[in-house]
Scaffold this motif. Structure first.
Motif, PDB file in Angstrom:
ATOM      1  N   GLN A  56       0.736  -1.182   0.035  1.00  0.00           N
ATOM      2  CA  GLN A  56      -0.269   0.055   0.079  1.00  0.00           C
ATOM      3  C   GLN A  56       0.783   1.273   0.074  1.00  0.00           C
ATOM      4  OE1 GLN A  56      -2.203  -1.075   3.701  1.00  0.00           O
ATOM      5  NE2 GLN A  56      -3.728  -2.200   2.494  1.00  0.00           N
ATOM      6  N   GLN A  57       2.042   1.091   0.534  1.00  0.00           N
ATOM      7  CA  GLN A  57       2.869   2.455   0.612  1.00  0.00           C
ATOM      8  C   GLN A  57       3.517   2.589  -0.697  1.00  0.00           C
ATOM      9  OE1 GLN A  57       6.273   1.686   3.037  1.00  0.00           O
ATOM     10  NE2 GLN A  57       7.467   3.369   2.087  1.00  0.00           N
ATOM     11  N   TRP A  58       3.746   1.492  -1.350  1.00  0.00           N
ATOM     12  CA  TRP A  58       4.367   1.851  -2.718  1.00  0.00           C
ATOM     13  C   TRP A  58       3.228   1.967  -4.012  1.00  0.00           C
ATOM     14  CZ3 TRP A  58       9.327   2.966  -4.297  1.00  0.00           C
ATOM     15  CH2 TRP A  58      10.235   3.023  -3.166  1.00  0.00           C
ATOM     16  N   LEU A  59       2.369   1.145  -3.587  1.00  0.00           N
ATOM     17  CA  LEU A  59       1.276   0.935  -4.930  1.00  0.00           C
ATOM     18  C   LEU A  59      -0.106   1.657  -4.815  1.00  0.00           C
ATOM     19  CD1 LEU A  59       2.343  -3.087  -5.808  1.00  0.00           C
ATOM     20  CD2 LEU A  59       3.390  -0.676  -6.835  1.00  0.00           C
ATOM     21  N   VAL A  60      -0.891   0.798  -4.471  1.00  0.00           N
ATOM     22  CA  VAL A  60      -2.292   1.384  -4.261  1.00  0.00           C
ATOM     23  C   VAL A  60      -2.930   0.862  -2.978  1.00  0.00           C
ATOM     24  CG1 VAL A  60      -2.974   1.890  -6.588  1.00  0.00           C
ATOM     25  CG2 VAL A  60      -3.445  -0.227  -5.564  1.00  0.00           C
ATOM     26  N   ALA A  87       7.263   5.956  -5.738  1.00  0.00           N
ATOM     27  CA  ALA A  87       5.996   5.690  -5.318  1.00  0.00           C
ATOM     28  C   ALA A  87       4.733   6.255  -5.952  1.00  0.00           C
ATOM     29  CB  ALA A  87       5.904   5.526  -3.897  1.00  0.00           C
ATOM     30  N   ALA A  88       4.847   7.669  -5.941  1.00  0.00           N
ATOM     31  CA  ALA A  88       3.920   8.193  -6.763  1.00  0.00           C
ATOM     32  C   ALA A  88       3.589   7.977  -7.953  1.00  0.00           C
ATOM     33  CB  ALA A  88       4.121   9.699  -6.458  1.00  0.00           C
ATOM     34  N   ALA A  89       4.614   7.645  -8.783  1.00  0.00           N
ATOM     35  CA  ALA A  89       4.443   7.284 -10.175  1.00  0.00           C
ATOM     36  C   ALA A  89       3.701   6.043 -10.225  1.00  0.00           C
ATOM     37  CB  ALA A  89       5.884   7.148 -10.947  1.00  0.00           C
ATOM     38  N   LEU A  90       4.329   4.652  -9.428  1.00  0.00           N
ATOM     39  CA  LEU A  90       3.563   3.768  -9.528  1.00  0.00           C
ATOM     40  C   LEU A  90       2.091   3.600  -9.153  1.00  0.00           C
ATOM     41  CD1 LEU A  90       6.578   1.462  -7.872  1.00  0.00           C
ATOM     42  CD2 LEU A  90       5.903   1.765 -10.270  1.00  0.00           C
ATOM     43  N   GLN A  91       1.818   4.687  -8.225  1.00  0.00           N
ATOM     44  CA  GLN A  91       0.446   4.630  -7.618  1.00  0.00           C
ATOM     45  C   GLN A  91      -0.480   5.236  -8.787  1.00  0.00           C
ATOM     46  OE1 GLN A  91       1.174   6.984  -3.991  1.00  0.00           O
ATOM     47  NE2 GLN A  91       1.786   5.055  -3.120  1.00  0.00           N
ATOM     48  N   ALA A  92       0.236   6.166  -9.525  1.00  0.00           N
ATOM     49  CA  ALA A  92      -0.485   7.089 -10.717  1.00  0.00           C
ATOM     50  C   ALA A  92      -0.652   5.912 -11.787  1.00  0.00           C
ATOM     51  CB  ALA A  92       0.003   8.313 -10.922  1.00  0.00           C
ATOM     52  N   VAL A  99      -1.346  -8.270  -7.983  1.00  0.00           N
ATOM     53  CA  VAL A  99      -2.904  -7.895  -7.966  1.00  0.00           C
ATOM     54  C   VAL A  99      -3.040  -6.522  -7.596  1.00  0.00           C
ATOM     55  CG1 VAL A  99      -3.612 -10.263  -7.657  1.00  0.00           C
ATOM     56  CG2 VAL A  99      -2.937  -8.912  -5.359  1.00  0.00           C
ATOM     57  N   TYR A 100      -2.012  -6.036  -6.861  1.00  0.00           N
ATOM     58  CA  TYR A 100      -1.978  -4.522  -6.851  1.00  0.00           C
ATOM     59  C   TYR A 100      -1.620  -3.609  -8.160  1.00  0.00           C
ATOM     60  CZ  TYR A 100      -2.703  -4.706  -1.600  1.00  0.00           C
ATOM     61  OH  TYR A 100      -3.181  -4.938  -0.089  1.00  0.00           O
ATOM     62  N   PHE A 101      -0.673  -4.236  -8.741  1.00  0.00           N
ATOM     63  CA  PHE A 101      -0.216  -3.369  -9.851  1.00  0.00           C
ATOM     64  C   PHE A 101      -0.224  -4.362 -10.876  1.00  0.00           C
ATOM     65  CE2 PHE A 101       3.175  -1.938 -12.800  1.00  0.00           C
ATOM     66  CZ  PHE A 101       3.131  -0.588 -12.790  1.00  0.00           C
ATOM     67  N   GLN A 102      -0.708  -3.801 -12.306  1.00  0.00           N
ATOM     68  CA  GLN A 102      -0.740  -4.667 -13.617  1.00  0.00           C
ATOM     69  C   GLN A 102      -0.328  -3.655 -14.661  1.00  0.00           C
ATOM     70  OE1 GLN A 102      -4.763  -6.122 -13.451  1.00  0.00           O
ATOM     71  NE2 GLN A 102      -4.245  -7.465 -11.557  1.00  0.00           N
ATOM     72  N   SER A 103       0.234  -4.340 -15.586  1.00  0.00           N
ATOM     73  CA  SER A 103       0.645  -3.508 -16.816  1.00  0.00           C
ATOM     74  C   SER A 103       0.948  -4.453 -17.682  1.00  0.00           C
ATOM     75  CB  SER A 103       1.887  -2.893 -16.476  1.00  0.00           C
ATOM     76  OG  SER A 103       2.520  -2.328 -17.701  1.00  0.00           O
ATOM     77  N   GLN A 104       0.381  -3.971 -19.195  1.00  0.00           N
ATOM     78  CA  GLN A 104       0.734  -4.838 -20.188  1.00  0.00           C
ATOM     79  C   GLN A 104       1.952  -4.848 -20.813  1.00  0.00           C
ATOM     80  OE1 GLN A 104      -0.826  -1.934 -20.258  1.00  0.00           O
ATOM     81  NE2 GLN A 104      -0.616  -0.888 -21.965  1.00  0.00           N
ATOM     82  N   ARG A 105       2.733  -3.986 -19.973  1.00  0.00           N
ATOM     83  CA  ARG A 105       4.599  -4.156 -20.280  1.00  0.00           C
ATOM     84  C   ARG A 105       5.093  -4.969 -19.528  1.00  0.00           C
ATOM     85  NH1 ARG A 105       5.119  -0.255 -24.301  1.00  0.00           N
ATOM     86  NH2 ARG A 105       3.914   1.735 -24.248  1.00  0.00           N
TER      87      ARG A 105
END
Length: 639
Positions: free
Chosen positions: A355-359, A496-501, A408-414
């Motif tokens: 949650q600190q680094w992702l969402v 962290a802000a970039a990953l969350q956005a 499951v917190y962060f997903q990307s097609q890259r």
């Protein structure tokens, strides 16, 4: 060195492979219509339904004009260039499973394209050697084909069955066609390829656990068990990294394909309760037919069509009642029920870091499916983790869950972001629970494989930029290094802000993530990080090769201060930024220094007290050789 690379790559991929030297062909197993079911001859059954139809009436109006190929038809000649030219653009799979008999029957409607430079007079189709081709149909007409066994370590048997399909008219370059392919056979656990390399049988079985059985169906696809048609160049262990390169090539070539699956599975005892198709978790609410005397029950599941992306087609079915909580849905074996609590506790431990680094909240629960045998090698895809539920303390389980939950917190097609971020979070967990040195040590353990894969000169070898990387050593190992370097350049909060956005739907240009990182850090979004992304993401320029060329300490104007001149040589082509540290009798000073490729850079640092040691890099920047360089000033020795 070549053997070392094999083992390093095997560890990175999380799976072991092997070869089998024999070449033998077995008779095709009976189809479900031919196989005998328990009980008396088949009467009318109120629960009966058509599961899988392969009637000749479905195939063609011209069926009388096209005889079915004989099983012993000699195959036409096919070359590796022709195998490499075939690209699959769509899979539509009707799958029927009889787990008690370990059998699978499939009617596959496949679309493929000739990506070669020459017309294709034949189409090579390959399956695991345990399966047998029965029919290949084009535009309602059966095509002539012969079958042969070829050695290739992309399947757990170490062999593939290849049908060489003869076309009435050659397929022109960039032209497409659609085939109906019917095949069936038996898939059981098979570890022969590892055993023939001398691997102990129990260890080999932990890696090659793919099978169809009454309690568990696990088919991991190309590289483990080839249960769907492909066209590939045969690859053997001992031939450099050819096996891993072919797995990467398959992922890359089929990443734009679509896939659809319709699965029906028989059962006599406990019905499957969950299906995972191509990484998509689907609960099975209730059977579509219940078993009666002499007749199986049936469960069904359906997927797609969806983009295949960077996944390989996979198929899993498991029984059991899920236990849910803390963002997990766990399907344990009966003997492992008590072990689920450790995983629940471990999930609670790692969630604050995520949650600190992702969402704040995951996009879905993480599904954990217990593998059939203790110590089976884990496997993950999408929001599913397949692992043997061990009776370990939560502290030991947490590192694995930090990586799996990150998906499951962060997903990307890259893939470099999708897998790189998950691996990055795993190393951050190590740093949080132990220290930074241990986290960097885990990176160092994987650097050797990256060094071996990277070209010494840009363009001189098969390097891969991260945007198009298909080899795990790039999209996992190098990507993790890139995120560590970005963290040190812009700081924890900015990254962290970039990953969350991050929004995967908005990621439509190569520069999208670069701009996200620049924006919160206060760096000019016009391109102050472009130098970094150009060197580490958009292009593959190899790795830097740093050394301390000279150190010149001298007293400064103010008493007790020293000016330390440091000449740093970068013999690589990649520009990078590294921490440079001077340790003195009164303290330690660290500054970041940018080092262009193929240059000697002079840097000066003012320190308090007599300088004792100069250190360049701290392990966060991967290099060709060492990643920490030390120069002791007392005796002028350097490392």
């Amino acid at each position: 060195m070549r053997n070392w690379k094999f083992f390093a790559a095997a560890v990175l991929c999380g799976v072991c492979y092997t070869a089998i030297g024999q070449q033998q062909s077995s008779a095709p197993p009976p189809s479900p219509e031919q196989s005998q079911q328990p009980g008396p001859p088949k009467p009318s059954n109120p629960n009966a339904k058509i599961l899988f139809s392969r009637s000749d009436d479905d195939a063609t109006e011209q069926k009388a004009d096209a005889a079915k190929p004989a099983a012993d038809t000699p195959p036409a000649k096919v070359t590796d260039q022709q195998r490499a030219a075939v690209t699959y653009t769509a899979y539509d799979l009707d799958i029927h499973l009889a787990p008690q008999q370990h059998t699978i029957s499939v009617r596959a409607r496949i679309a493929l394209r000739n990506d070669g430079d020459h017309p294709l007079p034949v189409i090579p189709l390959q399956l695991t050697s345990a399966l047998n081709f029965e029919d290949v149909i084009l535009n309602g007409k059966r095509l002539k084909f012969g079958q042969q066994i070829i050695n290739s370590d992309v399947d757990h048997t170490g062999q593939l069955r290849e049908a060489v399909v003869e076309l009435q008219e050659p397929l022109a370059p960039k032209a497409e066609l659609k085939l109906d392919v019917v095949y069936s056979g038996t898939i059981e656990a098979n570890a022969r390829r590892l055993e023939q390399l001398g691997t102990p049988a129990d260890l080999a079985a932990r890696s090659d656990w793919d099978e169809i059985s009454a309690d568990f169906v696990g088919l991991r696809g190309f590289g483990n068990v080839l249960w769907y048609p492909v066209s590939s160049v045969p690859a053997l262990f001992g031939d450099g990294a050819k096996v891993f390169s072919e797995i990467a090539a398959q992922k890359s070539r089929q990443s734009s394909a679509t896939i659809r699956m319709r699965v029906s599975a028989e059962f006599f005892d406990i019905p499957p309760t969950v299906a995972v198709l191509d990484g998509q978790v689907m609960r099975i609410a209730k059977p579509t037919a219940m078993p009666t005397e002499g007749f199986p029950g049936v469960v069904t599941s359906e997927l797609g069509p969806i983009p295949l992306g960077f996944n390989l087609p996979t198929l899993f079915l498991s029984t059991g009642t899920p236990r849910e909580g803390n963002g997990l849905s766990i399907y344990p074996r009966s003997e492992d029920q008590a072990n689920t609590q450790g995983y629940m506790t471990a999930a609670t431990m790692v969630q604050p870091l995520l949650q600190q680094w992702l969402v704040a909240k995951p996009k879905s629960d993480l599904t954990i499916i217990d593998l059939p045998e203790a110590e089976d090698a884990p496997f993950e895809q999408g929001s599913a983790l397949f692992t043997s539920l061990a009776a370990d303390p939560p502290e030991k389980i947490a590192p694995q869950l930090a990586h799996a939950l990150a998906h499951v917190y962060f997903q990307s097609q890259r893939e470099w972001l999708n897998e790189g971020v998950a691996n990055f979070l795993g190393t951050l967990w190590t740093e949080q629970t132990h220290d930074r040195d241990l986290a960097l040590e885990s990176l160092e353990n994987s650097r050797g494989a990256l060094t071996f894969a990277e070209p010494a000169t840009p363009g001189a070898g098969p390097g891969q930029d991260l945007l198009h990387a298909s080899d795990v050593v790039y999209y996992r190992t190098k990507a993790t290094y890139v995120l560590w370097m970005l963290r040190d350049i812009v700081g924890d909060n900015a990254l962290a802000a970039a990953l969350q956005a991050y929004d995967p739907e908005a990621d439509t240009t190569p520069e999208y993530f670069e701009h996200l990182v620049e924006r919160p850090s206060g760096i000019n979004p016009a391109g102050d990080l472009k130098w970094f992304f150009d060197n580490w993401v958009y292009q593959d320029r190899g790795l830097p090769d740093l050394s301390i060329a000279a150190v010149y300490p001298s007293p400064a104007a103010q008493s007790g201060e020293y000016l330390v001149g440091i000449d740093i040589l970068n013999d690589g082509f990649t520009e990078t930024e590294v921490p440079v540290t001077v340790r003195s009798k009164k303290g330690t000073l660290t500054e970041r220094v940018r080092l262009p490729g193929k240059t000697r850079t002079a840097h000066r640092m003012l320190v308090q007290g007599t300088p004792l040691e100069v250190i360049v890099n701290d392990g966060t920047v991967p290099e060709v050789q060492a990643t920490i360089h030390s120069h002791m000033l007392g005796d002028q020795s350097s490392q």
